[in-house]
Design a protein around this motif. Structure first.
Motif, PDB file in Angstrom:
ATOM      1  N   TYR A  22       0.810  -1.225   0.000  1.00 12.60           N
ATOM      2  CA  TYR A  22       0.000   0.000   0.000  1.00 12.60           C
ATOM      3  C   TYR A  22       0.845   1.277   0.000  1.00 12.60           C
ATOM      4  O   TYR A  22       0.295   2.369  -0.066  1.00 12.60           O
ATOM      5  CB  TYR A  22      -0.910   0.037   1.241  1.00 12.60           C
ATOM      6  CG  TYR A  22      -2.047  -0.941   1.195  1.00 12.60           C
ATOM      7  CD1 TYR A  22      -3.347  -0.522   0.917  1.00 12.60           C
ATOM      8  CD2 TYR A  22      -1.844  -2.290   1.446  1.00 12.60           C
ATOM      9  CE1 TYR A  22      -4.400  -1.419   0.898  1.00 12.60           C
ATOM     10  CE2 TYR A  22      -2.886  -3.200   1.418  1.00 12.60           C
ATOM     11  CZ  TYR A  22      -4.163  -2.766   1.146  1.00 12.60           C
ATOM     12  OH  TYR A  22      -5.199  -3.662   1.124  1.00 12.60           O
ATOM     13  N   THR A  23       2.155   1.150   0.110  1.00 12.67           N
ATOM     14  CA  THR A  23       2.982   2.342   0.251  1.00 12.67           C
ATOM     15  C   THR A  23       3.037   3.149  -1.037  1.00 12.67           C
ATOM     16  O   THR A  23       2.992   2.601  -2.140  1.00 12.67           O
ATOM     17  CB  THR A  23       4.406   1.941   0.687  1.00 12.67           C
ATOM     18  OG1 THR A  23       5.164   3.117   0.964  1.00 12.67           O
ATOM     19  CG2 THR A  23       5.118   1.143  -0.413  1.00 12.67           C
ATOM     20  N   ASN A  24       3.131   4.466  -0.873  1.00 15.29           N
ATOM     21  CA  ASN A  24       3.255   5.345  -2.034  1.00 15.29           C
ATOM     22  C   ASN A  24       4.696   5.828  -2.164  1.00 15.29           C
ATOM     23  O   ASN A  24       5.574   5.441  -1.392  1.00 15.29           O
ATOM     24  CB  ASN A  24       2.269   6.518  -1.943  1.00 15.29           C
ATOM     25  CG  ASN A  24       2.492   7.374  -0.700  1.00 15.29           C
ATOM     26  OD1 ASN A  24       3.593   7.453  -0.160  1.00 15.29           O
ATOM     27  ND2 ASN A  24       1.435   8.046  -0.253  1.00 15.29           N
ATOM     28  N   ALA A  25       4.933   6.705  -3.114  1.00 15.10           N
ATOM     29  CA  ALA A  25       6.298   7.148  -3.390  1.00 15.10           C
ATOM     30  C   ALA A  25       6.881   7.986  -2.262  1.00 15.10           C
ATOM     31  O   ALA A  25       8.104   8.129  -2.163  1.00 15.10           O
ATOM     32  CB  ALA A  25       6.326   7.943  -4.699  1.00 15.10           C
ATOM     33  N   ARG A  30      -1.333   4.724   0.152  1.00 14.09           N
ATOM     34  CA  ARG A  30      -2.062   5.113  -1.058  1.00 14.09           C
ATOM     35  C   ARG A  30      -3.539   5.308  -0.712  1.00 14.09           C
ATOM     36  O   ARG A  30      -4.269   4.357  -0.461  1.00 14.09           O
ATOM     37  CB  ARG A  30      -1.888   4.046  -2.131  1.00 14.09           C
ATOM     38  CG  ARG A  30      -0.475   3.963  -2.677  1.00 14.09           C
ATOM     39  CD  ARG A  30      -0.307   2.827  -3.654  1.00 14.09           C
ATOM     40  NE  ARG A  30      -1.182   2.962  -4.824  1.00 14.09           N
ATOM     41  CZ  ARG A  30      -1.232   2.067  -5.809  1.00 14.09           C
ATOM     42  NH1 ARG A  30      -0.457   0.982  -5.760  1.00 14.09           N
ATOM     43  NH2 ARG A  30      -2.035   2.259  -6.832  1.00 14.09           N
ATOM     44  N   THR A  31      -3.962   6.556  -0.711  1.00 14.47           N
ATOM     45  CA  THR A  31      -5.336   6.888  -0.329  1.00 14.47           C
ATOM     46  C   THR A  31      -6.352   6.225  -1.246  1.00 14.47           C
ATOM     47  O   THR A  31      -7.411   5.770  -0.798  1.00 14.47           O
ATOM     48  CB  THR A  31      -5.533   8.413  -0.346  1.00 14.47           C
ATOM     49  OG1 THR A  31      -4.533   9.022   0.461  1.00 14.47           O
ATOM     50  CG2 THR A  31      -6.907   8.794   0.177  1.00 14.47           C
ATOM     51  N   GLY A  32      -6.042   6.151  -2.544  1.00 11.26           N
ATOM     52  CA  GLY A  32      -6.977   5.540  -3.488  1.00 11.26           C
ATOM     53  C   GLY A  32      -7.262   4.084  -3.164  1.00 11.26           C
ATOM     54  O   GLY A  32      -8.390   3.612  -3.327  1.00 11.26           O
ATOM     55  N   MET A  33      -6.260   3.347  -2.689  1.00 15.38           N
ATOM     56  CA  MET A  33      -6.467   1.950  -2.332  1.00 15.38           C
ATOM     57  C   MET A  33      -7.345   1.822  -1.085  1.00 15.38           C
ATOM     58  O   MET A  33      -8.153   0.898  -0.967  1.00 15.38           O
ATOM     59  CB  MET A  33      -5.123   1.254  -2.122  1.00 15.38           C
ATOM     60  CG  MET A  33      -4.291   1.118  -3.390  1.00 15.38           C
ATOM     61  SD  MET A  33      -2.765   0.202  -3.155  1.00 15.38           S
ATOM     62  CE  MET A  33      -3.400  -1.472  -2.916  1.00 15.38           C
ATOM     63  N   LEU A  34      -7.189   2.752  -0.147  1.00 14.37           N
ATOM     64  CA  LEU A  34      -8.042   2.735   1.045  1.00 14.37           C
ATOM     65  C   LEU A  34      -9.489   3.066   0.674  1.00 14.37           C
ATOM     66  O   LEU A  34     -10.429   2.489   1.232  1.00 14.37           O
ATOM     67  CB  LEU A  34      -7.510   3.737   2.077  1.00 14.37           C
ATOM     68  CG  LEU A  34      -6.114   3.427   2.633  1.00 14.37           C
ATOM     69  CD1 LEU A  34      -5.655   4.537   3.569  1.00 14.37           C
ATOM     70  CD2 LEU A  34      -6.114   2.086   3.352  1.00 14.37           C
ATOM     71  N   PRO A  84       1.707   9.742  11.128  1.00 18.06           N
ATOM     72  CA  PRO A  84       2.591   8.631  10.757  1.00 18.06           C
ATOM     73  C   PRO A  84       1.778   7.378  10.436  1.00 18.06           C
ATOM     74  O   PRO A  84       0.603   7.280  10.808  1.00 18.06           O
ATOM     75  CB  PRO A  84       3.439   8.435  12.012  1.00 18.06           C
ATOM     76  CG  PRO A  84       2.531   8.869  13.126  1.00 18.06           C
ATOM     77  CD  PRO A  84       1.732  10.012  12.573  1.00 18.06           C
ATOM     78  N   VAL A  85       2.393   6.438   9.747  1.00 16.67           N
ATOM     79  CA  VAL A  85       1.698   5.214   9.364  1.00 16.67           C
ATOM     80  C   VAL A  85       1.396   4.385  10.610  1.00 16.67           C
ATOM     81  O   VAL A  85       2.287   4.076  11.398  1.00 16.67           O
ATOM     82  CB  VAL A  85       2.528   4.399   8.360  1.00 16.67           C
ATOM     83  CG1 VAL A  85       1.860   3.063   8.074  1.00 16.67           C
ATOM     84  CG2 VAL A  85       2.710   5.192   7.070  1.00 16.67           C
TER      85      VAL A  85
END
Length: 368
Positions: A22-25, A30-34, A84-85
């Motif tokens: 799920y991590t982004n750059a 990644r908000t879209g995946m959530l 934070p994550v």
């Protein structure tokens, strides 16, 4: 009502393997995946309401006699940062039922290491039930209200439905702009809308020049139980294209503020060619901090033999500059149709600002 409650926990902080997916750059999520998960959860909750909490599998739609689809998403508002994550909990329940429709409220929460919880996102999905044979409206089970809290949720769902009806009646496709909106549009035309390049330099951006699109083939791996493309997957694709367009326009990384609405008008068949078109509709006034931008993404299915396109979805998003700065760039429409889209974007930004302002004041009141 409580029997429809469902939740899933995504252990990002404790599972590096899951976080990697799920991590982004930027090293975040990644908000879209959530969002894709929230759409799936809303559908599961709607089926749970119809089938009962004890049923674990859907089975064949024809045997059940009905199916449920997402009609629209009224809003998804980001209330706090994903950083934070941490582990994330997605939850929701049916809060209102009509004759053949259901309002599903969803929530995204961060689970802090100290045991505390932080609400990150709130939203509402409108689901409709259809007869599996006739495709016409199918009645849904009524809700049983047991507590004052459930009554308040029911009234909120009813208010949401009524507000959506009122907004439809006031849509610019039905009624002309208000006198104040017409004055704002005319003022923008006088300042920036004329062809004389001496009036503006790099600050004016024609709406038609902000178009960004992508075309994709729809594969069966993204199908739902109805053998059509999963709506949450389309939401993720639209989010990511809109995000890229917002970054291009702002010339900066942007932060998600809200999904201001989605309409699902037609299903997307497996094997079809999907065209996604993104366009900047409106921006906050120059000098406003932080600069915000309203983006539209249209999804269409293309017939390769005739070239005919049929719109399937209309997505609306709002982002803000990450660095908190303003922007001097102004979106300017050229046609009457673009002018109406410009006003729709203006309405969306004003509504979002009101909602965020109310929540900030409420949060400050609780802290006192």
């Amino acid at each position: 009502m409580y029997d429809t409650y469902s939740q899933i926990v995504l252990p990002f902080a404790s599972s590096p393997e899951l976080f990697e997916q799920y991590t982004n750059a930027s090293g975040g999520l990644r908000t879209g995946m959530l969002m894709e998960h929230l759409d799936s959860l809303a559908g599961s909750i709607a089926y749970k309401h119809m089938l009962g909490p004890g049923v674990e599998t859907l089975g064949r739609v024809q045997e059940r006699g009905f199916y449920i689809v997402t009609a629209s998403v009224e809003r998804l508002d980001m209330l706090a940062s994903l950083y934070p994550v941490r582990d994330i909990r997605l939850s929701g329940q049916v809060i209102y039922t009509g004759t053949s429709s259901m309002e599903v409220a969803v929530k995204m929460e961060a689970l802090n290491p100290n045991g505390g919880e932080e609400t990150l996102m709130l939203g509402r999905f409108s689901m409709v039930c259809r007869d599996a044979r006739t495709r016409k409206a199918h009645p849904v089970n009524p809700l049983i209200i047991s507590t004052p809290e459930e009554k308040a949720l029911y009234e909120m769902g009813e208010s949401s439905k009524n507000r959506r009806k009122h907004a439809a009646l006031q849509a610019l496709s039905r009624v002309p702009p208000s006198s104040a909106e017409a004055a704002d549009l005319h003022a923008t035309y006088l300042k920036c809308g004329q062809e004389d390049e001496s009036l503006v330099r790099n600050d004016r951006v024609w709406m038609g020049d902000t178009l960004l699109e992508k075309t994709m083939l729809m594969f069966p791996q993204e199908r739902n139980v109805h053998q059509k493309v999963f709506g949450g997957y389309l939401m993720r694709l639209a989010y990511e294209l809109g995000f890229a367009n917002a970054c291009f326009f702002m010339r900066s990384h942007v932060t998600f503020h809200s999904l201001d609405g989605i309409s699902f008008t037609q299903p997307v068949p497996i094997g079809s060619i999907l065209r996604l078109q993104s366009q900047i509709l409106h921006t906050s006034p120059p000098g406003e901090l932080p600069a915000t931008v309203h983006v539209r993404v249209i999804a269409s299915v293309v017939d390769v033999q005739t070239g005919h396109e049929e719109t399937t979805n209309d997505f609306r998003f709002t982002w803000a500059r990450d660095d908190g700065k303003s922007t001097s760039r102004i979106i300017v429409p050229k046609t009457y149709q673009e002018a109406m889209l410009w006003l729709e974007g203006k309405r969306a930004l004003e509504m979002g600002a009101q909602i965020r302002g109310r929540r900030i004041r409420a949060s400050e009141g609780e802290q006192r």
